[in-house]
Structure formats: structure tokens, C-alpha cells
Scaffold this active site. Structure first.
Site, mmCIF file in Angstrom:
data_model
loop_
_atom_site.group_PDB
_atom_site.id
_atom_site.type_symbol
_atom_site.label_atom_id
_atom_site.label_comp_id
_atom_site.label_asym_id
_atom_site.label_seq_id
_atom_site.Cartn_x
_atom_site.Cartn_y
_atom_site.Cartn_z
ATOM 1 N N ASP A 1 0.814 -1.220 0.000
ATOM 2 C CA ASP A 1 0.000 0.000 0.000
ATOM 3 C C ASP A 1 0.847 1.269 0.000
ATOM 4 O O ASP A 1 0.300 2.368 -0.122
ATOM 5 C CB ASP A 1 -0.920 0.038 1.225
ATOM 6 N N ARG B 1 -3.320 -4.234 -11.572
ATOM 7 C CA ARG B 1 -2.331 -5.272 -11.870
ATOM 8 C C ARG B 1 -3.012 -6.610 -12.120
ATOM 9 O O ARG B 1 -2.736 -7.289 -13.127
ATOM 10 C CB ARG B 1 -1.339 -5.396 -10.698
ATOM 11 N N ARG B 2 -3.903 -6.992 -11.214
ATOM 12 C CA ARG B 2 -4.591 -8.271 -11.391
ATOM 13 C C ARG B 2 -5.489 -8.246 -12.617
ATOM 14 O O ARG B 2 -5.583 -9.239 -13.346
ATOM 15 C CB ARG B 2 -5.400 -8.609 -10.134
ATOM 16 N N ARG C 1 -14.023 -3.082 -4.261
ATOM 17 C CA ARG C 1 -13.266 -2.300 -3.294
ATOM 18 C C ARG C 1 -13.742 -2.659 -1.899
ATOM 19 O O ARG C 1 -14.829 -3.177 -1.707
ATOM 20 C CB ARG C 1 -13.477 -0.798 -3.539
ATOM 21 N N VAL D 1 -11.128 -7.157 3.059
ATOM 22 C CA VAL D 1 -11.184 -8.529 2.544
ATOM 23 C C VAL D 1 -12.582 -9.115 2.672
ATOM 24 O O VAL D 1 -13.148 -9.662 1.717
ATOM 25 C CB VAL D 1 -10.156 -9.415 3.281
ATOM 26 N N GLN D 2 -13.173 -8.994 3.854
ATOM 27 C CA GLN D 2 -14.502 -9.574 4.068
ATOM 28 C C GLN D 2 -15.550 -8.902 3.183
ATOM 29 O O GLN D 2 -16.464 -9.583 2.673
ATOM 30 C CB GLN D 2 -14.901 -9.441 5.541
ATOM 31 N N CYS E 1 -0.894 2.706 -8.121
ATOM 32 C CA CYS E 1 -2.155 2.065 -8.473
ATOM 33 C C CYS E 1 -2.740 2.660 -9.746
ATOM 34 O O CYS E 1 -3.874 2.372 -10.110
ATOM 35 C CB CYS E 1 -3.153 2.204 -7.322
#
Length: 313
Positions: free
Chosen positions: A82, A129-130, A147, A150-151, A240
Site C-alpha cells: 500500500d 495489476r490483477r 473495493r 477482505v470480508q 495504483c
């Protein structure tokens, strides 16, 4: 020093990481009292648009870094991926603990694989990137922006009835969400982000006491790999706002770095690799960046408003 304040974002993963560092410190220094300064950053608040359009990765760290500079906290714990390539004056990366697994992971139902996804499958990710890597390998895929923490991303994957989503394996593992993973993607398929899997412990440059407390948490191998990766990123001026990947490994006294720059739609990817002695890690990163620029990365960066160009040789 009897107490120490750790600044962190409020997401579950960030809190896990901060508490993990706190536990490591109290194990080393049993008399130390650890407290946490929890913050919500601009990157956490602005979830409606892709990160690349609202300021890039620095949105997750700027306010926390200001908290350090203001003296409201003694150290901060970040996900290194980050962080921007240039740190604010007065701050440094005091310790980089041993790296967690840096690979990406495809989340979804058991048995799901990237190559086995049906034609036109909808796959979620929050990363340019992904997106680039996925589209380069599977141009038929529909990439859906996800966005949030994680959860939240896993919940959105289900709400939107996506076929799957790609997240960092390290974050899933740290949160005990391994069961969400259908396939761990090898680095040969999905080259990780610069610093992926690494915790960055930041403090004020002048704070010798805190630096001394943190010193035992440093992992020399991780530092070498990160030095090469961040040198690559710094030269390419990536963040990013353009798809950029960089991953280094260390074997004995040699560091091996792979990197790539690509278009978000995956129609052009420039990749390469370099090796060198560990003491020349920074030069290895810089040299690979120069190679990528000379082979077409400069054109990609120029298209996205970056100004990097190959140096005269």
C-alpha cells in the site's frame, strides 16, 4: 520506554497486522505496554470508485504517516504494497519482518481454477495489476471492480454472483479465511505486487528508542527482496494508476527480480527479469526498470500520464 502507540487502519486485516506486531514487541520486551491508534484513511472512505481514479495507493497511508509526524503515535504498521515508493521526510521503514506468502489467490467454490473458468466468467478484483494479468491470460473474462476490506470483497463477490475474485493469499491466511481459496496462483501466472505479503513497520527517523525496540523484528532476506522491488517501482513511477508488478526472491547471495508493466486491458504486457548480488539489490531493480522502459514500458506509462523514460546509455 514503558509504553508504545501503534497507528493502524481499522480494517480487520490491518488490526490483525498491528496486533501481531504488538504481540511480537511484548514478547521481546515484556515490560512494554502497547496501545493502538485506530484510524480510517481516505482509501477506506472512498470506495465508490477504483483506487486508480481517486489518488492511488497513498490514500491508505498518508493520514497514518501524518499521525506519526504529529507525534500521536510512535510507530505504524502497513501492508507494504500500500506504500508509495517515496516516504515523507522524517519517516523510515524501521523493520520489515519475515514475508508471508506473496502469491495471489482465486476465491470461489471448491475446484474452481483460473484456466477452468467458463468463457465470459465474471471475476472481481480491486487491482489494475490483477485485471491486466487476468485479461492477458483470459481475454474473455469480465472484470468487475471490488473495493473494500477482505470480508467486504468476499461478500460482494457473492452478492454480485461473480464466478470468483482474486485477493492476496497473505491477507486471507492472516484472517483465517483459507477456506475461501479455490486456487493459489503461482507467481509465474500472477506476478505479485511490489511488497505483497510484507508488513512494513514505520517510525520517525529521529526516534532512536523506537528504532532500537523494532530492530529485532527485521528480516534481512525480506529487506533485500523489498529493496529490489521498490527500486523497480520507484524508477517506473508506478502505483495504483498503472498495472505494475515486481517480485524478488533471494537464494544464497543472489537476488532475482521479475517485473512487468502492462495496459489495464491486458493487450500489452512488458515483462523481464534480472539477477545480481544481494548487496546490489537496488541496482538490480533499477536495471530491470531500465530494460522494461526500453522495451515498451515507457510507451505504456506515457499513455497513462507518467513521465518515466529510458535513460540514455
Amino acid at each position: 520506554m514503558k509504553s508504545i502507540r501503534i497507528a493502524t487502519r481499522q480494517s480487520p486485516l490491518a488490526l490483525w497486522q498491528a496486533r501481531h506486531v504488538g504481540a511480537l514487541l511484548t514478547r521481546l520486551h515484556p515490560e512494554l505496554q502497547v496501545s493502538f491508534v485506530e484510524m480510517t484513511t481516505a482509501g477506506d472512505r472512498f470506495l465508490a470508485a477504483p483506487l486508480s481514479t481517486v489518488g492511488g495507493k497513498g490514500l491508505f497511508v498518508k493520514e497514518i504517516e501524518q499521525c506519526l509526524l504529529d507525534g500521536r503515535a510512535d510507530l505504524a504498521v502497513h501492508s507494504l504494497k500500500d506504500m508509495t515508493s517515496v516516504l515523507p521526510p522524517g519517516l523510515l521503514l524501521a523493520a520489515l519482518p519475515t514475508r508471508e506468502d506473496p502469491r495471489d489467490a482465486l476465491c470461489g467454490p471448491p475446484g474452481l481454477t483460473l484456466d477452468g473458468l467458463p468463457k465470459g466468467a465474471r471475476v472481481g478484483t480491486s487491482s489494475l495489476r490483477r485485471s491486466c494479468i487476468l485479461r492477458a491470460r483470459r481475454p474473455d473474462l469480465e472484470i468487475v471492480s471490488l473495493r473494500g476490506n477482505v470480508q467486504t470483497r468476499l461478500a460482494r463477490m457473492r452478492e454480485l454472483q461473480l464466478h470468483g475474485a482474486v485477493l492476496a493469499f497473505a491477507g486471507l491466511k492472516r484472517l483465517g479465511l483459507d477456506s475461501e481459496i479455490a486456487e493459489v496462483l503461482p507467481t509465474s501466472v500472477s506476478l505479485p505486487a511490489v511488497g505483497q505479503g510484507v508488513l512494513a513497520i514505520q517510525c520517525r527517523t529521529e526516534d532512536a528508542v523506537v528504532r532500537g525496540l523494532l530492530a529485532p523484528l527485521e528480516d534481512a532476506t525480506t529487506r533485500v527482496a523489498v529493496t529490489a522491488e521498490r527500486a523497480l517501482m520507484a524508477r517506473l513511477e508506478g502505483g495504483c494508476t498503472v498495472p505494475l508488478a515486481g517480485h524478488a526472491t533471494v537464494q544464497g547471495q543472489t537476488v532475482h527480480l521479475r517485473g512487468l508493466v502492462g495496459r489495464p486491458d491486458g493487450t500489452k504486457v512488458v515483462a523481464g527479469e534480472r539477477s545480481g548480488p544481494v548487496e546490489a539489490a537496488l541496482a538490480v531493480g533499477d536495471a530491470l526498470a531500465e530494460e522494461l522502459l526500453s522495451r515498451g514500458a515507457a510507451d505504456i506509462l506515457r499513455d497513462f500520464g507518467r513521465v518515466a523514460s529510458a535513460r540514455e546509455s
